[in-house]
Motif scaffolding. Structure first.
Motif, PDB file in Angstrom:
ATOM      1  N   SER A 262       0.834  -1.202   0.000  1.00  6.23           N
ATOM      2  CA  SER A 262       0.000   0.000   0.000  1.00  6.23           C
ATOM      3  C   SER A 262       0.870   1.254   0.000  1.00  6.23           C
ATOM      4  CB  SER A 262      -0.913   0.012   1.233  1.00  6.23           C
ATOM      5  OG  SER A 262      -1.808  -1.076   1.206  1.00  6.23           O
ATOM      6  N   VAL A 263       0.328   2.307  -0.597  1.00  5.71           N
ATOM      7  CA  VAL A 263       1.014   3.600  -0.633  1.00  5.71           C
ATOM      8  C   VAL A 263       0.272   4.547   0.302  1.00  5.71           C
ATOM      9  CG1 VAL A 263       1.760   5.520  -2.072  1.00  5.71           C
ATOM     10  CG2 VAL A 263       1.709   3.201  -3.021  1.00  5.71           C
ATOM     11  N   PRO A 264       0.853   4.882   1.464  1.00  5.78           N
ATOM     12  CA  PRO A 264       0.168   5.775   2.404  1.00  5.78           C
ATOM     13  C   PRO A 264       0.172   7.219   1.905  1.00  5.78           C
ATOM     14  CG  PRO A 264       2.353   5.233   3.219  1.00  5.78           C
ATOM     15  CD  PRO A 264       2.157   4.433   1.960  1.00  5.78           C
TER      16      PRO A 264
ATOM     17  N   ALA B 116       1.552  -4.387   4.034  1.00  3.97           N
ATOM     18  CA  ALA B 116       2.894  -3.938   4.385  1.00  3.97           C
ATOM     19  C   ALA B 116       3.771  -5.148   4.680  1.00  3.97           C
ATOM     20  CB  ALA B 116       2.853  -3.009   5.604  1.00  3.97           C
ATOM     21  N   MET B 117       5.084  -4.908   4.710  1.00  9.45           N
ATOM     22  CA  MET B 117       6.056  -5.918   5.114  1.00  9.45           C
ATOM     23  C   MET B 117       6.570  -5.548   6.506  1.00  9.45           C
ATOM     24  SD  MET B 117       8.064  -6.268   1.468  1.00  9.45           S
ATOM     25  CE  MET B 117       9.151  -7.603   1.972  1.00  9.45           C
ATOM     26  N   VAL B 118       6.908  -6.570   7.294  1.00  8.38           N
ATOM     27  CA  VAL B 118       7.290  -6.360   8.692  1.00  8.38           C
ATOM     28  C   VAL B 118       8.761  -6.762   8.840  1.00  8.38           C
ATOM     29  CG1 VAL B 118       6.677  -6.793  11.089  1.00  8.38           C
ATOM     30  CG2 VAL B 118       4.921  -6.938   9.315  1.00  8.38           C
ATOM     31  N   TYR B 119       9.616  -5.768   9.095  1.00  8.52           N
ATOM     32  CA  TYR B 119      11.072  -5.964   9.097  1.00  8.52           C
ATOM     33  C   TYR B 119      11.617  -6.003  10.524  1.00  8.52           C
ATOM     34  CZ  TYR B 119      16.023  -4.768   8.395  1.00  8.52           C
ATOM     35  OH  TYR B 119      17.394  -4.745   8.423  1.00  8.52           O
ATOM     36  N   ASN B 120      12.461  -7.007  10.798  1.00 12.72           N
ATOM     37  CA  ASN B 120      13.083  -7.123  12.115  1.00 12.72           C
ATOM     38  C   ASN B 120      14.517  -6.592  12.081  1.00 12.72           C
ATOM     39  OD1 ASN B 120      14.861  -9.113  14.090  1.00 12.72           O
ATOM     40  ND2 ASN B 120      12.911  -8.482  14.981  1.00 12.72           N
TER      41      ASN B 120
ATOM     42  N   THR C 170       9.893  -2.822  12.044  1.00  5.91           N
ATOM     43  CA  THR C 170       9.432  -1.696  11.231  1.00  5.91           C
ATOM     44  C   THR C 170       8.369  -2.199  10.249  1.00  5.91           C
ATOM     45  OG1 THR C 170      11.526  -0.486  11.372  1.00  5.91           O
ATOM     46  CG2 THR C 170      10.078   0.062   9.520  1.00  5.91           C
ATOM     47  N   ILE C 171       7.212  -1.559  10.259  1.00  8.00           N
ATOM     48  CA  ILE C 171       6.149  -1.917   9.309  1.00  8.00           C
ATOM     49  C   ILE C 171       6.358  -1.061   8.068  1.00  8.00           C
ATOM     50  CG2 ILE C 171       3.662  -2.034   8.942  1.00  8.00           C
ATOM     51  CD1 ILE C 171       3.300  -2.377  11.920  1.00  8.00           C
ATOM     52  N   ALA C 172       6.830  -1.696   7.008  1.00  6.99           N
ATOM     53  CA  ALA C 172       7.273  -0.986   5.802  1.00  6.99           C
ATOM     54  C   ALA C 172       6.203  -1.038   4.721  1.00  6.99           C
ATOM     55  CB  ALA C 172       8.573  -1.600   5.284  1.00  6.99           C
ATOM     56  N   THR C 173       5.772   0.123   4.273  1.00  7.45           N
ATOM     57  CA  THR C 173       4.841   0.245   3.133  1.00  7.45           C
ATOM     58  C   THR C 173       5.621   0.653   1.896  1.00  7.45           C
ATOM     59  OG1 THR C 173       4.356   2.482   3.845  1.00  7.45           O
ATOM     60  CG2 THR C 173       2.876   0.760   4.603  1.00  7.45           C
ATOM     61  N   ALA C 174       4.917   0.917   0.808  1.00  8.61           N
ATOM     62  CA  ALA C 174       5.581   1.285  -0.440  1.00  8.61           C
ATOM     63  C   ALA C 174       6.169   2.705  -0.333  1.00  8.61           C
ATOM     64  CB  ALA C 174       4.583   1.225  -1.592  1.00  8.61           C
TER      65      ALA C 174
END
Length: 281
Positions: A65-67, A78-82, A277-281
């Protein structure tokens, strides 16, 4: 299979036209093996073809998604980065976990390309949660959902440690993708800095910012460390529920004596395995 004494002892060699031993059975056996191979190849049952098909299903591209306003909203992908394993949270549809309902393993992997196994949808847990808009807030209950990995949605799930439920290697609180939405699939986002966590409660969660993910039912925190976990996709890392906290007390007793805080405050800072970190586009 029977062999001649010459074959067993590695005796004298014979010309290509000389048939020795069980030559007819050898020819039949080779023909049977060829027929089995061609049949498996035609039906797609070869190991290499099965592995390729599994990889293709799980690595289908997905959209992020593009916020528009810089904050997270329900329904976003979104992707969830550790920050410890430097991997992205992902489901592994090829490793089933024995549970009451269908469940699959969860890991964090280095694949940064958005695909159906590592792109999660944030789903609101209840419309009656005290917030009027569709924005995700600190402390608000929600669910992480993989919508397209399988024919049905699966939810990020955890439950207390038991003899039948523990992470594969570290034996900590198990985290899986579960086929049924229940109380064990509820999570909340907390601010990573414990000194301002109380003040940030109820505020909107910005995109691409560090956060801590807490399991509502058990109070544990989503964690991923550099614990190798071999999967069909290569080496990834174990995901579990664990409070990775610093050992120092950060002057808790002194602050309590002054009346600045109470014993309810969590003042031990979170270490990198708990930081996401919850990463969006």
């Amino acid at each position: 299979m029977q062999f001649t004494p010459q074959q067993l002892t590695g005796g004298a060699k014979f010309g290509s036209t000389c048939r020795i031993g069980n030559w007819n059975e050898d020819i039949e056996l080779e023909e049977i093996r060829l027929k089995d191979y061609l049949k498996k190849k035609e039906q797609g049952n070869l190991v290499v073809l099965e592995k390729q098909a599994k990889l293709e299903r799980s690595l289908q591209p997905s959209e992020l998604s593009v916020p528009e306003d810089g904050v997270l909203h329900f329904g976003m992908t979104a992707m969830v980065y550790n920050h410890q394993s430097e991997g992205f949270l992902a489901g592994n549809a090829n490793e089933k976990i024995p549970k009451t309902n269908f469940a699959i393993a969860t890991t964090s992997g280095p694949n940064s390309n958005p695909c159906v196994r590592n792109v999660f949808t944030m789903q609101r847990a209840s419309m009656d949660d005290g917030f009027d808009d569709d924005t995700l807030h600190y402390g608000q209950n929600f669910r992480f959902v993989l919508d397209s990995l399988l024919e049905f949605p699966v939810y990020l799930h955890s439950e207390p440690i038991s003899p039948m439920s523990a992470s594969k290697f570290t034996r900590r609180q198990e985290v899986v993708m579960y086929a049924k939405a229940n109380g064990s699939t509820l999570w909340r986002i907390l601010h990573p800095d414990v000194k301002v966590r109380f003040e940030m409660e109820g505020q909107e969660v910005p995109t691409k910012s560090e956060c801590v993910l807490q399991h509502v039912q058990t109070g544990s925190f989503l964690s991923s460390d550099n614990v190798a976990y071999q999967t069909l996709f290569g080496q990834e890392f174990e995901v579990c529920g664990h409070a990775a906290l610093s050992t120092n007390k950060t002057q808790n007793l002194n602050a309590e004596r002054k009346g600045d805080i109470t014993g309810d405050y969590a003042l031990r800072r979170h270490l990198l395995p708990n930081i996401w970190t919850i990463a969006t586009a």
